[in-house]
Design a protein around this motif. Sequence first.
Motif, PDB file in Angstrom:
ATOM      1  N   VAL A 419      36.496 -18.089   6.529  1.00  0.00           N
ATOM      2  CA  VAL A 419      36.376 -19.508   6.179  1.00  0.00           C
ATOM      3  C   VAL A 419      34.922 -19.976   6.290  1.00  0.00           C
ATOM      4  CG1 VAL A 419      37.075 -21.849   6.802  1.00  0.00           C
ATOM      5  CG2 VAL A 419      38.759 -19.992   6.816  1.00  0.00           C
ATOM      6  N   SER A 420      34.209 -19.505   7.307  1.00  0.00           N
ATOM      7  CA  SER A 420      32.794 -19.878   7.464  1.00  0.00           C
ATOM      8  C   SER A 420      31.974 -19.435   6.266  1.00  0.00           C
ATOM      9  CB  SER A 420      32.220 -19.249   8.738  1.00  0.00           C
ATOM     10  OG  SER A 420      32.872 -19.722   9.881  1.00  0.00           O
ATOM     11  N   ASN A 421      32.222 -18.229   5.790  1.00  0.00           N
ATOM     12  CA  ASN A 421      31.497 -17.728   4.615  1.00  0.00           C
ATOM     13  C   ASN A 421      31.799 -18.557   3.373  1.00  0.00           C
ATOM     14  OD1 ASN A 421      29.828 -15.446   5.370  1.00  0.00           O
ATOM     15  ND2 ASN A 421      31.713 -14.375   5.886  1.00  0.00           N
ATOM     16  N   LEU A 422      33.020 -19.076   3.298  1.00  0.00           N
ATOM     17  CA  LEU A 422      33.380 -19.929   2.160  1.00  0.00           C
ATOM     18  C   LEU A 422      32.699 -21.289   2.261  1.00  0.00           C
ATOM     19  CD1 LEU A 422      37.220 -19.177   1.841  1.00  0.00           C
ATOM     20  CD2 LEU A 422      35.388 -18.374   0.332  1.00  0.00           C
ATOM     21  N   LEU A 423      32.585 -21.798   3.491  1.00  0.00           N
ATOM     22  CA  LEU A 423      32.011 -23.126   3.697  1.00  0.00           C
ATOM     23  C   LEU A 423      30.487 -23.128   3.605  1.00  0.00           C
ATOM     24  CD1 LEU A 423      34.174 -24.389   6.720  1.00  0.00           C
ATOM     25  CD2 LEU A 423      34.315 -25.149   4.342  1.00  0.00           C
ATOM     26  N   TYR A 424      29.859 -22.054   4.113  1.00  0.00           N
ATOM     27  CA  TYR A 424      28.391 -22.020   4.191  1.00  0.00           C
ATOM     28  C   TYR A 424      27.936 -20.570   4.205  1.00  0.00           C
ATOM     29  CZ  TYR A 424      23.766 -23.791   5.537  1.00  0.00           C
ATOM     30  OH  TYR A 424      22.439 -24.126   5.561  1.00  0.00           O
ATOM     31  N   LYS A 425      26.989 -20.263   3.370  1.00  0.00           N
ATOM     32  CA  LYS A 425      26.616 -18.866   3.155  1.00  0.00           C
ATOM     33  C   LYS A 425      25.860 -18.260   4.325  1.00  0.00           C
ATOM     34  CE  LYS A 425      24.292 -15.851  -0.194  1.00  0.00           C
ATOM     35  NZ  LYS A 425      23.495 -15.797  -1.442  1.00  0.00           N
ATOM     36  N   GLU A 426      24.943 -19.015   4.933  1.00  0.00           N
ATOM     37  CA  GLU A 426      24.032 -18.440   5.923  1.00  0.00           C
ATOM     38  C   GLU A 426      24.550 -18.584   7.353  1.00  0.00           C
ATOM     39  OE1 GLU A 426      21.740 -16.609   4.877  1.00  0.00           O
ATOM     40  OE2 GLU A 426      21.887 -17.258   2.794  1.00  0.00           O
ATOM     41  N   SER A 427      24.141 -17.636   8.197  1.00  0.00           N
ATOM     42  CA  SER A 427      24.475 -17.700   9.619  1.00  0.00           C
ATOM     43  C   SER A 427      23.393 -18.471  10.355  1.00  0.00           C
ATOM     44  CB  SER A 427      24.591 -16.285  10.195  1.00  0.00           C
ATOM     45  OG  SER A 427      23.304 -15.708  10.372  1.00  0.00           O
ATOM     46  N   ILE A 428      23.608 -18.688  11.639  1.00  0.00           N
ATOM     47  CA  ILE A 428      22.628 -19.422  12.442  1.00  0.00           C
ATOM     48  C   ILE A 428      21.338 -18.613  12.616  1.00  0.00           C
ATOM     49  CG2 ILE A 428      23.231 -18.587  14.773  1.00  0.00           C
ATOM     50  CD1 ILE A 428      23.297 -21.688  15.504  1.00  0.00           C
ATOM     51  N   PHE A 429      21.408 -17.294  12.388  1.00  0.00           N
ATOM     52  CA  PHE A 429      20.228 -16.443  12.502  1.00  0.00           C
ATOM     53  C   PHE A 429      19.501 -16.276  11.164  1.00  0.00           C
ATOM     54  CE2 PHE A 429      22.782 -14.198  16.009  1.00  0.00           C
ATOM     55  CZ  PHE A 429      22.306 -15.064  16.974  1.00  0.00           C
ATOM     56  N   THR A 430      20.239 -16.291  10.053  1.00  0.00           N
ATOM     57  CA  THR A 430      19.612 -16.040   8.755  1.00  0.00           C
ATOM     58  C   THR A 430      19.101 -17.302   8.077  1.00  0.00           C
ATOM     59  OG1 THR A 430      21.744 -16.192   7.570  1.00  0.00           O
ATOM     60  CG2 THR A 430      21.068 -14.019   8.385  1.00  0.00           C
ATOM     61  N   TYR A 431      19.579 -18.468   8.481  1.00  0.00           N
ATOM     62  CA  TYR A 431      19.150 -19.712   7.823  1.00  0.00           C
ATOM     63  C   TYR A 431      17.625 -19.878   7.831  1.00  0.00           C
ATOM     64  CZ  TYR A 431      18.504 -24.663   6.839  1.00  0.00           C
ATOM     65  OH  TYR A 431      18.071 -25.850   6.304  1.00  0.00           O
ATOM     66  N   PRO A 432      16.942 -19.738   8.982  1.00  0.00           N
ATOM     67  CA  PRO A 432      15.480 -19.925   8.959  1.00  0.00           C
ATOM     68  C   PRO A 432      14.762 -18.871   8.123  1.00  0.00           C
ATOM     69  CG  PRO A 432      16.195 -19.109  11.104  1.00  0.00           C
ATOM     70  CD  PRO A 432      17.432 -19.471  10.350  1.00  0.00           C
ATOM     71  N   LEU A 433      15.331 -17.673   8.014  1.00  0.00           N
ATOM     72  CA  LEU A 433      14.705 -16.624   7.208  1.00  0.00           C
ATOM     73  C   LEU A 433      14.812 -16.946   5.727  1.00  0.00           C
ATOM     74  CD1 LEU A 433      16.041 -13.480   9.124  1.00  0.00           C
ATOM     75  CD2 LEU A 433      13.888 -14.688   9.453  1.00  0.00           C
ATOM     76  N   VAL A 434      15.984 -17.380   5.303  1.00  0.00           N
ATOM     77  CA  VAL A 434      16.179 -17.758   3.903  1.00  0.00           C
ATOM     78  C   VAL A 434      15.295 -18.941   3.552  1.00  0.00           C
ATOM     79  CG1 VAL A 434      17.863 -18.669   2.248  1.00  0.00           C
ATOM     80  CG2 VAL A 434      18.519 -16.834   3.811  1.00  0.00           C
ATOM     81  N   LYS A 435      15.131 -19.849   4.499  1.00  0.00           N
ATOM     82  CA  LYS A 435      14.264 -21.011   4.284  1.00  0.00           C
ATOM     83  C   LYS A 435      12.820 -20.580   4.046  1.00  0.00           C
ATOM     84  CE  LYS A 435      13.230 -25.502   6.350  1.00  0.00           C
ATOM     85  NZ  LYS A 435      13.396 -26.360   7.547  1.00  0.00           N
ATOM     86  N   GLU A 436      12.413 -19.474   4.650  1.00  0.00           N
ATOM     87  CA  GLU A 436      11.058 -18.937   4.453  1.00  0.00           C
ATOM     88  C   GLU A 436      10.953 -18.120   3.169  1.00  0.00           C
ATOM     89  OE1 GLU A 436       9.077 -16.950   7.749  1.00  0.00           O
ATOM     90  OE2 GLU A 436      10.492 -17.884   9.139  1.00  0.00           O
ATOM     91  N   GLY A 437      12.072 -17.947   2.470  1.00  0.00           N
ATOM     92  CA  GLY A 437      12.064 -17.157   1.245  1.00  0.00           C
ATOM     93  C   GLY A 437      12.317 -15.688   1.475  1.00  0.00           C
ATOM     94  N   ILE A 438      12.800 -15.333   2.666  1.00  0.00           N
ATOM     95  CA  ILE A 438      13.091 -13.928   2.983  1.00  0.00           C
ATOM     96  C   ILE A 438      14.539 -13.642   2.637  1.00  0.00           C
ATOM     97  CG2 ILE A 438      13.220 -12.195   4.808  1.00  0.00           C
ATOM     98  CD1 ILE A 438      11.091 -13.849   6.312  1.00  0.00           C
ATOM     99  N   LYS A 439      14.755 -12.684   1.777  1.00  0.00           N
ATOM    100  CA  LYS A 439      16.115 -12.315   1.387  1.00  0.00           C
ATOM    101  C   LYS A 439      16.685 -11.373   2.436  1.00  0.00           C
ATOM    102  CE  LYS A 439      18.861 -10.553  -2.443  1.00  0.00           C
ATOM    103  NZ  LYS A 439      18.845  -9.986  -3.809  1.00  0.00           N
ATOM    104  N   VAL A 440      17.779 -11.803   3.033  1.00  0.00           N
ATOM    105  CA  VAL A 440      18.398 -11.013   4.094  1.00  0.00           C
ATOM    106  C   VAL A 440      19.339 -10.001   3.473  1.00  0.00           C
ATOM    107  CG1 VAL A 440      19.788 -11.081   6.186  1.00  0.00           C
ATOM    108  CG2 VAL A 440      18.232 -12.961   5.657  1.00  0.00           C
ATOM    109  N   LYS A 441      19.045  -8.729   3.706  1.00  0.00           N
ATOM    110  CA  LYS A 441      19.871  -7.661   3.148  1.00  0.00           C
ATOM    111  C   LYS A 441      21.053  -7.380   4.051  1.00  0.00           C
ATOM    112  CE  LYS A 441      15.863  -6.649   2.173  1.00  0.00           C
ATOM    113  NZ  LYS A 441      14.689  -7.493   1.989  1.00  0.00           N
ATOM    114  N   ARG A 442      22.192  -7.047   3.441  1.00  0.00           N
ATOM    115  CA  ARG A 442      23.402  -6.803   4.213  1.00  0.00           C
ATOM    116  C   ARG A 442      23.685  -5.320   4.386  1.00  0.00           C
ATOM    117  NH1 ARG A 442      23.941 -11.569   6.604  1.00  0.00           N
ATOM    118  NH2 ARG A 442      24.016 -13.272   5.138  1.00  0.00           N
TER     119      ARG A 442
END
Length: 586
Positions: A419-442
């Motif tokens: 459900v969390s993934n459906l509601l919001y894509k990023e985790s509390i750890f990846t949000y600041p990285l994505v904000k910097e333009g860093i693509k987080v690989k899975r």
Amino acid sequence: MHNIAMKLFNINSWLRFLLRHDELFMLFVSIVVGILAGYGNLVFRYFIELSQQLFYGVSGEAMLTALQSQRGYKIILMPALGGLLVGLLGLVFKSAKGHGVPDVIKAVLLNRRISPFVAFIKTIASSLTIGSGGSAGREGPIIQIGAALGAGIGRLLRFSGGRMKTVLACGASGGLAATFNAPMGGAMFASEIIVGEFSIKTFSPIIVSSVIATVISRMYLGNDVTFAVPTYEFRNPIELIFYGILGCLVAFIGVCFIKFFYKIEDLFTRLRLTNFLKPVLGGLLLGMLGLYAKEVMGVGYTTIVNILHNRLDIGLLFALIFLKMVATSLTLASGGAGGLFVPSLFIGASTGGFFGGILNFIYPGVIANSGAYALVAMSAMLASTMRAPITAILIIFEITQSYEIILPLMIATIVSNVVSNLLYKESIFTYPLVKEGIKVKRTLEESVLESIQVKDAMLKDNIIKFKKHTPIKDIIASIQRANYSYFPVVDDNDILVGMLSLDDIRSILFDESVRDFLVADDICRRKDLSYVFPDDTLADAMAKMGLKDLGALPVVKKLDGDKLKFLGLLRRSDIIIAYNRYYSNM
């Protein structure tokens, strides 16, 4: 016998032997990193104790008890004083503030090193924040401290690339395992979140480091569980429905926490105030909040235990869900240092305790007590905020040793994660990285393909290409010696006109009536051409190939007038070769 003994105790011989066996060598290194992470945890705890003594005159988990007897002005001023000290430290060392884990993930993703000095700075800054009453956990900092110690070993041994990533992950897993007394959870956290893959090559050293660090911790701190909980019962299978609903509720609360935390961080970033004073303001606001809800200050272990033992009023539990979000955001988003791990557990326990209390009011004596729902919600909250369900399940099991509730715990955790993934894509750890333009690989594959550019894998020489006026019979004669199925068609200036595939040629292969007058320009594909540029990544190329199920792409350079200069050919086989070469050097 003397010669044999000399060989056994010859350090140089052992080093040469280890260097010839890479996996054995990395296991040896992981033992060293585990020892450092274990002792790093002990030093960190010592500084927290020292800080608590300095600010409140207490040690251990007695923070809440001490706060109950403190004067109001001291409750307000102590977090502000701690914030001032951390702010001043942050003027010189940027690594002082924050919750640490995103920095470790960033270092792994971008192949960057973490200075071993970060371990010292993070120890001091986090100790001051937590010891002065800041609403933060010690798990995030010890993860960064462990990773920094691992990086120090990697730098000493001149590691780079894959090996450096492994020692960073070993340090992170060792730090978390030692502080939580949870070797399986620490290892899974490093694999699931820090590295993002589970290959034996990296997972084995991570496990060893985690175990060694846990052994060091148990030698000095004992083998007690982090949270002593009563025996819970799974009374009725119908309760699984309630636990599923709880998973959905926790997912919503977790996403709210992520968004609220980074919204407050943005507000502090935009605030027109000297940076070193921002943690002071955060501390003052936290202290004011603490006057009315002392439970939200400090790490919060005592309050979590009280929730698990069903000792808090349902109204207070509901308030603590949101007050802890505010307290943690004021502490860390303003520039304090500490972790988000335990605040997530706290919010989850409060949510589960409140939900369980409501159910027990409606169905008294029929379902498990509210403490069981609090325990399950702790795991679900970790899954919601971190997006690491396996880590969440293992850690909660290890820190409570409560197996009776494992089935509903697994259900709620997985539901919360989905459900969390459906509601919001990023985790509390990846949000600041994505904000910097860093693509987080899975996955490892994505990470490798993102690391290699097309120009480093493409075919540049001996490419079979055709001028647009090349007759069909000449094309048929040329492709008989080709080991691929896609051929570029260019003009006299090597400008790409189109692409020719074996399927295009097959349709006229046995029609001799058209062979004499058809040329490449007549049958090549011109519309919706897919192509890549030299600076594109192999991940970009694979995505384009997948859309149209292509086996190769032309590599081009864009000229004036939207003309495409042909530079080379990228085949699927080239991507596989480049991937294998990169992976073998990790």
